[in-house]
Scaffold this motif. Structure first.
Motif, mmCIF file in Angstrom:
data_model
loop_
_atom_site.group_PDB
_atom_site.id
_atom_site.type_symbol
_atom_site.label_atom_id
_atom_site.label_comp_id
_atom_site.label_asym_id
_atom_site.label_seq_id
_atom_site.Cartn_x
_atom_site.Cartn_y
_atom_site.Cartn_z
ATOM 1 N N PHE A 299 -22.173 -4.846 5.761
ATOM 2 C CA PHE A 299 -22.561 -6.182 5.300
ATOM 3 C C PHE A 299 -22.960 -6.153 3.829
ATOM 4 O O PHE A 299 -24.072 -6.534 3.455
ATOM 5 C CB PHE A 299 -23.712 -6.731 6.151
ATOM 6 N N GLY A 300 -22.037 -5.715 2.990
ATOM 7 C CA GLY A 300 -22.308 -5.694 1.556
ATOM 8 C C GLY A 300 -22.424 -7.098 0.994
ATOM 9 O O GLY A 300 -23.207 -7.360 0.085
ATOM 10 N N ASP A 301 -21.651 -8.004 1.554
ATOM 11 C CA ASP A 301 -21.618 -9.372 1.042
ATOM 12 C C ASP A 301 -22.616 -10.228 1.837
ATOM 13 O O ASP A 301 -22.371 -10.597 2.980
ATOM 14 C CB ASP A 301 -20.188 -9.918 1.193
ATOM 15 N N GLN A 302 -23.758 -10.528 1.210
ATOM 16 C CA GLN A 302 -24.828 -11.241 1.904
ATOM 17 C C GLN A 302 -24.428 -12.675 2.288
ATOM 18 O O GLN A 302 -24.863 -13.192 3.308
ATOM 19 C CB GLN A 302 -26.092 -11.281 1.034
ATOM 20 N N ASP A 303 -23.608 -13.285 1.470
ATOM 21 C CA ASP A 303 -23.190 -14.658 1.785
ATOM 22 C C ASP A 303 -22.282 -14.676 3.009
ATOM 23 O O ASP A 303 -22.383 -15.541 3.862
ATOM 24 C CB ASP A 303 -22.464 -15.286 0.584
ATOM 25 N N GLU A 304 -21.381 -13.679 3.080
ATOM 26 C CA GLU A 304 -20.505 -13.590 4.235
ATOM 27 C C GLU A 304 -21.340 -13.361 5.493
ATOM 28 O O GLU A 304 -21.111 -13.979 6.532
ATOM 29 C CB GLU A 304 -19.504 -12.430 4.051
ATOM 30 N N LEU A 305 -22.332 -12.473 5.369
ATOM 31 C CA LEU A 305 -23.206 -12.178 6.512
ATOM 32 C C LEU A 305 -23.937 -13.444 6.961
ATOM 33 O O LEU A 305 -23.990 -13.762 8.154
ATOM 34 C CB LEU A 305 -24.210 -11.082 6.134
ATOM 35 N N ALA A 306 -24.483 -14.181 5.996
ATOM 36 C CA ALA A 306 -25.232 -15.397 6.337
ATOM 37 C C ALA A 306 -24.314 -16.395 7.054
ATOM 38 O O ALA A 306 -24.707 -17.007 8.058
ATOM 39 C CB ALA A 306 -25.826 -16.017 5.078
ATOM 40 N N GLY A 307 -23.097 -16.521 6.564
ATOM 41 C CA GLY A 307 -22.147 -17.448 7.182
ATOM 42 C C GLY A 307 -21.776 -17.023 8.592
ATOM 43 O O GLY A 307 -21.753 -17.842 9.526
ATOM 44 N N LEU A 308 -21.538 -15.735 8.751
ATOM 45 C CA LEU A 308 -21.134 -15.215 10.062
ATOM 46 C C LEU A 308 -22.280 -15.326 11.078
ATOM 47 O O LEU A 308 -22.058 -15.670 12.247
ATOM 48 C CB LEU A 308 -20.680 -13.753 9.904
ATOM 49 N N ALA B 64 -24.610 -17.548 11.040
ATOM 50 C CA ALA B 64 -24.755 -18.966 11.398
ATOM 51 C C ALA B 64 -23.716 -19.339 12.463
ATOM 52 O O ALA B 64 -24.026 -20.050 13.432
ATOM 53 C CB ALA B 64 -24.599 -19.844 10.159
ATOM 54 N N ILE B 65 -22.498 -18.826 12.296
ATOM 55 C CA ILE B 65 -21.450 -19.092 13.289
ATOM 56 C C ILE B 65 -21.814 -18.456 14.630
ATOM 57 O O ILE B 65 -21.721 -19.084 15.683
ATOM 58 C CB ILE B 65 -20.086 -18.545 12.788
ATOM 59 N N GLY B 66 -22.254 -17.196 14.572
ATOM 60 C CA GLY B 66 -22.625 -16.486 15.801
ATOM 61 C C GLY B 66 -23.732 -17.200 16.557
ATOM 62 O O GLY B 66 -23.657 -17.383 17.777
ATOM 63 N N ALA B 67 -24.755 -17.628 15.824
ATOM 64 C CA ALA B 67 -25.872 -18.333 16.460
ATOM 65 C C ALA B 67 -25.383 -19.639 17.071
ATOM 66 O O ALA B 67 -25.759 -19.992 18.199
ATOM 67 C CB ALA B 67 -26.980 -18.589 15.438
ATOM 68 N N PRO C 274 -15.564 -13.899 16.159
ATOM 69 C CA PRO C 274 -16.782 -13.779 15.343
ATOM 70 C C PRO C 274 -17.893 -12.987 16.039
ATOM 71 O O PRO C 274 -18.584 -12.179 15.394
ATOM 72 C CB PRO C 274 -17.238 -15.221 15.106
ATOM 73 N N LEU C 275 -18.053 -13.186 17.346
ATOM 74 C CA LEU C 275 -19.104 -12.459 18.060
ATOM 75 C C LEU C 275 -18.778 -10.973 18.138
ATOM 76 O O LEU C 275 -19.657 -10.112 17.993
ATOM 77 C CB LEU C 275 -19.277 -13.020 19.485
ATOM 78 N N TYR C 276 -17.518 -10.663 18.351
ATOM 79 C CA TYR C 276 -17.079 -9.270 18.417
ATOM 80 C C TYR C 276 -17.338 -8.575 17.081
ATOM 81 O O TYR C 276 -17.858 -7.455 17.030
ATOM 82 C CB TYR C 276 -15.590 -9.256 18.786
ATOM 83 N N SER C 277 -17.018 -9.274 16.005
ATOM 84 C CA SER C 277 -17.224 -8.713 14.676
ATOM 85 C C SER C 277 -18.715 -8.489 14.411
ATOM 86 O O SER C 277 -19.130 -7.433 13.910
ATOM 87 C CB SER C 277 -16.636 -9.663 13.629
ATOM 88 N N LEU C 278 -19.541 -9.470 14.757
ATOM 89 C CA LEU C 278 -20.989 -9.325 14.580
ATOM 90 C C LEU C 278 -21.529 -8.188 15.441
ATOM 91 O O LEU C 278 -22.383 -7.415 15.004
ATOM 92 C CB LEU C 278 -21.703 -10.628 14.969
ATOM 93 N N LEU C 279 -21.003 -8.069 16.655
ATOM 94 C CA LEU C 279 -21.487 -7.056 17.594
ATOM 95 C C LEU C 279 -21.241 -5.641 17.075
ATOM 96 O O LEU C 279 -22.166 -4.839 16.961
ATOM 97 C CB LEU C 279 -20.818 -7.249 18.960
ATOM 98 N N VAL D 109 -27.349 -13.033 15.796
ATOM 99 C CA VAL D 109 -27.278 -14.398 16.329
ATOM 100 C C VAL D 109 -28.592 -15.154 16.101
ATOM 101 O O VAL D 109 -28.862 -16.164 16.745
ATOM 102 C CB VAL D 109 -26.881 -14.402 17.825
ATOM 103 N N LYS D 110 -29.383 -14.634 15.157
ATOM 104 C CA LYS D 110 -30.570 -15.328 14.648
ATOM 105 C C LYS D 110 -31.582 -15.721 15.717
ATOM 106 O O LYS D 110 -32.064 -16.854 15.742
ATOM 107 C CB LYS D 110 -30.137 -16.555 13.839
ATOM 108 N N ILE D 111 -31.896 -14.800 16.599
ATOM 109 C CA ILE D 111 -32.956 -15.069 17.578
ATOM 110 C C ILE D 111 -34.310 -14.963 16.859
ATOM 111 O O ILE D 111 -34.571 -13.954 16.203
ATOM 112 C CB ILE D 111 -32.907 -14.052 18.746
ATOM 113 N N PRO D 112 -35.146 -15.994 16.962
ATOM 114 C CA PRO D 112 -36.458 -15.930 16.285
ATOM 115 C C PRO D 112 -37.417 -15.031 17.066
ATOM 116 O O PRO D 112 -38.371 -15.488 17.697
ATOM 117 C CB PRO D 112 -36.918 -17.387 16.254
#
Lengths: 267, 475
Positions: free
Chosen positions: B45-54, B56-59, B257-262, B379-382
């Motif tokens: 996750f070098g690209d923080q913007d890509e991570l933030a976007g992904l 948000a999609i995952g959540a 997207p979930l697979y990639s995040l996982l 997936v941004k669980i608080p």
């Protein structure tokens, strides 16, 4: 918890008046950090108001699972800031409590929620205020020294103020800031966590002290007293057990460090 | 003869965590492993913007699943059934095991080859099968190692992460006939692989978990690296998949997207070696694959989390383990100290629904609330907000309690202390008086301050409070 939101925050122009919310730890244990915060702000021509009714933000009870007790204490603070001035907090942890968690704490009462939300919007952690509102730049009058910066987890992850703390230190020409391993890891304080699970807390803080010592820093600087007491208390205990007299890893609140260096007072 | 069993979850957790922090070898294992996994994830996750976007999609995908959970589960059942996969519903762990046992008995199974599945750990599958005389054996390398050692997984992705290669070498030499001691990792993996490959051929039933169950197509997705998951789901004649009801996703397009995040969050891999999509049993004329495929959908307390507006987010979890990989507490005490199937931050928030808060409440307090877990959760669980809520629940009085086991951590002494604290800090007069006395008596402040001074010097109040200094300066 929002690093993202912290970076996106909109800042007001430099105000003529601010409130100082000093926190319970500074009031009772580290008042010089509060005075130096006052010095830094007054030197910029700002009138600093210190509401005498302030006690504690309520975080200890909030984080320990006593929301009613936290609410009662937080309510006492809600009524202190009647003028629309910014509220400056020399602690990332307490600032995060007021900025992020007050609206959650009062969510069930519409009238209190409105007041909490209004207050939350003008609560600023000291270093973010100095960087983004004051545009702090003062000549460094201190002699060459090496320090390490520790940022509390709430400051880092809820206020994003690890960046502003680092930015302030980088304005000091004679200060060499060294970076410890795992800089973003918690120091193990966690409020009542340190009391409830002392062995785990000790394991974490001992690692933190070791990583700070390994940098060769003369002192550790932080914008949070809780972390400072934890880290320097652990280091001092190690010194004590080893029979070493002056502390080998002293700490200083960033307000005091900045004020002393830019006003020519030796640390 | 009856036996009184002393059960105090707080003392038990304290004892286990104390033992763990005092085990330098194990601490070094975890520290090294956590540093490695953190670096691997960072590399993805070098690209923080890509991570933030992904994220948000995952959540959003996971929130969508939970918002429509009942209807998506019905759609999943309908489409799986249409595909020839038999769907079973289990309210409890015991129900799930009984269903699996029923299938195993009907087909005359003597053994079950298991792919890695934390849900099977959660329901105590292996024990339930052993009690019925069926040998359920692990085929994932890490699971195989902990099974051989008679232990349980210490991590949800890497079950044997608490072990060094020396310990595994000794274990293999002791437990596998004809194996000589070797610390060569490749050789060790070859040995394990040889043992395991031999077992697939004779397996009557294969068991697996599920990473994503796609409602619109009736597809079970299984993520793995070793190929044992594919073997378990294709070689035996019967395949049983077990999963929690929250694992459903609405659409096939939700999977990438979930697979990639996982995989990126879990092991720092762009993609795993194997990705299985199971959509039906063997068809007429096909040469391989199971003749029967079953899915057991398990609640086991998840409905309690789902019914609560705040706690529902717990079920967004895709079981990547990043929260434990970044947790300062987990890194110091390891997975076993938690005493639950799911350790670390996710374990602290999901286990109360499975086991009751009365059994797990100490875990909610076993966190500094540093938020490192929240920062990395794909997936941004608080998580920290949920931990605070569980602390409230643990100490709630009867009128505020809303979960199974709420109030179990309530103590009269602690309640009185916090009431006193609240009184001091909410009444200005009392605070002024108390803090004044503390300052004036600074020289009398105790050198021993309980747990604090076990490893730190004592806190000393300043002789004058800030408010006194400001008043003096301005008068």
């Amino acid at each position: 918890m929002g690093q993202e939101s912290a970076r996106d925050r909109a800042y007001p122009p430099k105000p003529g008046d601010v409130y100082l919310y000093s926190t319970c730890l500074i009031d009772q244990f580290s008042p010089e950090a509060g005075l130096d915060t006052l010095n830094l702000l007054e030197r910029e021509g700002i009138r600093v108001h210190f509401p005498d009714g302030q006690t504690c933000c309520g975080q200890p009870a909030y984080n320990s699972g006593y929301p009613d007790e936290a609410r009662a204490v937080a309510l006492q603070q809600l009524s202190l800031f009647s003028q629309p001035w910014p509220v400056i907090v020399p602690s990332g942890s307490c600032a995060a409590m007021m900025h992020h968690h007050y609206p959650k704490l009062f969510a069930s009462d519409q009238a209190l929620l409105a007041r909490a939300t209004e207050l939350a919007a003008r609560v600023f952690e000291l270093t973010e205020f100095l960087v983004h509102v004051i545009n702090f730049k003062q000549p460094d009058r201190g002699s060459a020294c090496t320090v390490a910066l520790h940022t509390s987890c709430h400051a880092r992850r809820e206020m994003g103020s690890h960046e502003t703390s680092a930015a302030l230190l980088s304005t000091l020409d004679n200060v060499d800031v060294v970076v410890q391993d795992r800089i973003e890891e918690c120091c193990g304080f966690g409020g009542t966590f340190a009391i409830r699970y002392p062995e785990i807390s000790e394991a974490i803080v001992s690692d933190k002290v070791a990583s700070l010592r390994a940098t060769g820093a003369e002192r550790v600087v932080s914008a949070d007293c809780g972390c400072l007491f934890n880290i320097t208390g652990r280091a001092a205990k190690q010194d004590e057990l080893a029979g070493i007299a002056p502390p080998t890893l002293p700490g200083e609140h960033i307000a005091s460090f900045l004020w002393k260096r830019t006003s020519g007072i030796p640390s | 003869m009856s036996q009184i069993i002393h059960f105090d979850p707080d003392q038990d957790f304290k004892a286990r965590s104390r033992t763990a922090v005092n085990d330098p070898a194990q601490r070094a294992n975890f520290r090294g492993a956590m540093d490695f996994l953190q670096a691997k994830r960072r590399g993805q996750f070098g690209d923080q913007d890509e991570l933030a976007g992904l994220r948000a999609i995952g959540a959003a995908i996971r929130q969508n699943s939970l918002a429509k959970l009942p209807e998506l589960l019905e759609l999943l059942e309908k489409n799986l059934t249409a595909n020839g996969i038999q769907v079973h519903w289990a309210e409890t762990a015991a129900d799930a095991n009984a269903i699996a046992l029923g299938i195993a008995r009907r087909v005359g199974a003597r053994n079950i080859a298991k792919g890695k599945s934390m849900v099977s750990e959660e329901i105590g599958f292996n024990h339930a099968m052993a009690d019925a005389g069926i040998d359920a054996f692990e085929t994932d390398m890490g699971e195989y190692i902990v099974e051989l050692a008679g232990e349980k997984p210490s991590h949800i992705i890497m079950p044997a992460i608490h072990k060094t290669k020396q310990q595994i070498a000794a274990l293999f030499a002791e437990k596998i006939p004809g194996v000589a001691y070797t610390e060569d990792v490749d050789a060790l993996i070859r040995i394990g692989r040889q043992v395991l490959r031999g077992k697939f051929a004779g397996a009557d039933v294969g068991l697996s978990g599920v990473n994503f169950a796609v409602a619109e197509t009736g597809t079970l997705c299984l993520v793995e690296n070793e190929g044992n998951g594919r073997m378990c789901t294709t070689v035996p004649d019967v395949h049983i998949a077990v999963t929690g009801i929250e694992k459903v996703v609405e659409k096939l397009e939700h999977v990438p997207p979930l697979y990639s995040l996982l995989t990126r969050s879990a092991t720092g891999q762009s993609i795993t070696t194997y990705f299985n999509m199971i959509s039906r049993p063997r068809q007429e004329g096909e040469k391989d694959g199971p003749r029967e495929v079953h899915l057991i959908l398990i609640d086991n307390g998840r409905s309690q989390a789902h019914a609560d507006e705040q706690l529902r987010a717990t079920l967004q979890c895709i079981r990547c383990g990043a929260c434990m990989n970044h947790c300062p507490v987990y890194a110091r005490i390891g997975g076993h100290a938690y005493g639950t199937t799911y350790p670390g931050p996710i374990g602290a928030i999901v286990s109360p629904h499975m086991l009751g808060l009365n059994a797990t409440y100490p875990l909610a307090f076993a966190s500094t609330l540093c938020g490192a877990c929240v920062e990395v959760c794909p997936v941004k669980i608080p998580i920290t907000d949920i931990l605070i809520r569980l602390r409230n629940e643990a100490q709630a009085g009867e009128e505020q309690a809303s979960l199974r086991g709420s109030g179990a951590g309530r103590s009269a002494l602690a309640t009185a202390i916090w009431k006193g604290w609240s009184l001091i800090y909410s009444r200005l007069g009392i605070y002024r008086l108390t803090s004044w006395f503390i300052s004036r008596g600074h020289k009398l402040s105790p050198v021993s301050q309980g747990a604090w001074t076990k490893c730190r010097t004592a806190l000393k109040p300043a002789p004058k409070r800030l408010r006194d200094l400001i008043r003096e300066r301005r008068s």
